[in-house]
Write a protein that holds these residues in place. Structure first.
Motif, mmCIF file in Angstrom:
data_model
loop_
_atom_site.group_PDB
_atom_site.id
_atom_site.type_symbol
_atom_site.label_atom_id
_atom_site.label_comp_id
_atom_site.label_asym_id
_atom_site.label_seq_id
_atom_site.Cartn_x
_atom_site.Cartn_y
_atom_site.Cartn_z
ATOM 1 N N GLY A 163 0.778 -1.227 0.000
ATOM 2 C CA GLY A 163 0.000 0.000 0.000
ATOM 3 C C GLY A 163 0.809 1.277 0.000
ATOM 4 O O GLY A 163 0.245 2.369 -0.055
ATOM 5 N N PHE A 164 2.126 1.168 0.079
ATOM 6 C CA PHE A 164 2.967 2.353 -0.003
ATOM 7 C C PHE A 164 3.052 2.807 -1.458
ATOM 8 O O PHE A 164 2.788 2.040 -2.372
ATOM 9 C CB PHE A 164 4.374 2.049 0.533
ATOM 10 N N PHE A 165 3.427 4.029 -1.674
ATOM 11 C CA PHE A 165 3.593 4.610 -3.016
ATOM 12 C C PHE A 165 2.316 4.503 -3.851
ATOM 13 O O PHE A 165 2.327 3.969 -4.955
ATOM 14 C CB PHE A 165 4.754 3.960 -3.777
ATOM 15 N N PRO A 166 1.187 5.010 -3.349
ATOM 16 C CA PRO A 166 -0.080 4.849 -4.070
ATOM 17 C C PRO A 166 -0.114 5.514 -5.443
ATOM 18 O O PRO A 166 -0.879 5.092 -6.305
ATOM 19 C CB PRO A 166 -1.110 5.474 -3.122
ATOM 20 N N SER A 167 0.716 6.508 -5.660
ATOM 21 C CA SER A 167 0.685 7.190 -6.962
ATOM 22 C C SER A 167 1.455 6.433 -8.046
ATOM 23 O O SER A 167 1.345 6.761 -9.223
ATOM 24 C CB SER A 167 1.249 8.608 -6.825
ATOM 25 N N VAL A 168 2.219 5.428 -7.648
ATOM 26 C CA VAL A 168 2.992 4.649 -8.613
ATOM 27 C C VAL A 168 2.140 3.471 -9.086
ATOM 28 O O VAL A 168 1.720 2.647 -8.274
ATOM 29 C CB VAL A 168 4.306 4.133 -7.985
ATOM 30 N N PRO A 169 1.872 3.383 -10.392
ATOM 31 C CA PRO A 169 1.021 2.288 -10.876
ATOM 32 C C PRO A 169 1.728 0.931 -10.825
ATOM 33 O O PRO A 169 2.821 0.774 -11.375
ATOM 34 C CB PRO A 169 0.696 2.682 -12.313
ATOM 35 N N LEU A 170 1.109 -0.027 -10.174
ATOM 36 C CA LEU A 170 1.651 -1.381 -10.084
ATOM 37 C C LEU A 170 1.782 -2.002 -11.471
ATOM 38 O O LEU A 170 2.712 -2.769 -11.722
ATOM 39 C CB LEU A 170 0.777 -2.261 -9.185
#
Length: 158
Positions: free
Chosen positions: A52-59
């Motif tokens: 859940g860290f780095f929510p702005s980075v698309p998985l």
């Protein structure tokens, strides 16, 4: 492993060359460290992203890349680690820290295999919300790989 197999491994040309050449041993050891760096440097950001860290980075963008980078690091670490093991296989085979490291590596690979084979991984990579079981698996992954690094460092102190 039997004693005969370990003795055979210690007598292979590779093991003999590594024992005789400090320079060759240094390069293989450095390659092992770099491989571990690639593995941990890729798996921890991926695990953090899944948690859940780095929510702005698309998985969907970083997931496949980090996963492949971790796999390459793991493969290289296994190859170089086997070379280093061949230098003193009898000693390492009886070292509790080495055995713990091998067990943790197996557990880490199993955890990654389960995560990547599951529907939750494919769904998350496609842009869906990361499933709770994948988040928990990522937490276990981070703990397993960090423990493997600690066990690896512990080998030299026993």
């Amino acid at each position: 492993m039997t004693i005969a197999l370990l003795e055979w491994l210690a007598a292979t040309p590779l093991a003999v060359a590594l024992r005789r050449s400090a320079l060759l041993y240094m390069f293989v050891n450095a390659s092992h460290i770099l491989s571990i760096g690639l593995l941990i440097g890729a798996i921890l950001p991926l695990d953090l992203k899944l948690m859940g860290f780095f929510p702005s980075v698309p998985l969907s963008v970083v997931g496949p890349f980090l996963s492949r980078a971790a796999a390459i690091g793991l493969a290289a670490a296994i190859v170089t680690g086997f070379c280093l093991f061949s230098v003193r296989p009898m000693e390492y085979a009886g070292n509790p820290a080495f055995l713990a490291k091998i067990g943790l590596l197996a557990l880490g690979v199993l955890n990654a295999g389960i995560a990547h084979a599951g529907y939750a991984w494919r769904k998350s990579i496609a842009g869906a919300v990361t499933a709770a079981r994948l988040r928990v698996g990522a937490l276990f992954s981070a703990m397993i790989w960090l423990a493997a690094v600690v066990a690896g460092r512990w080998i030299g102190f026993i």
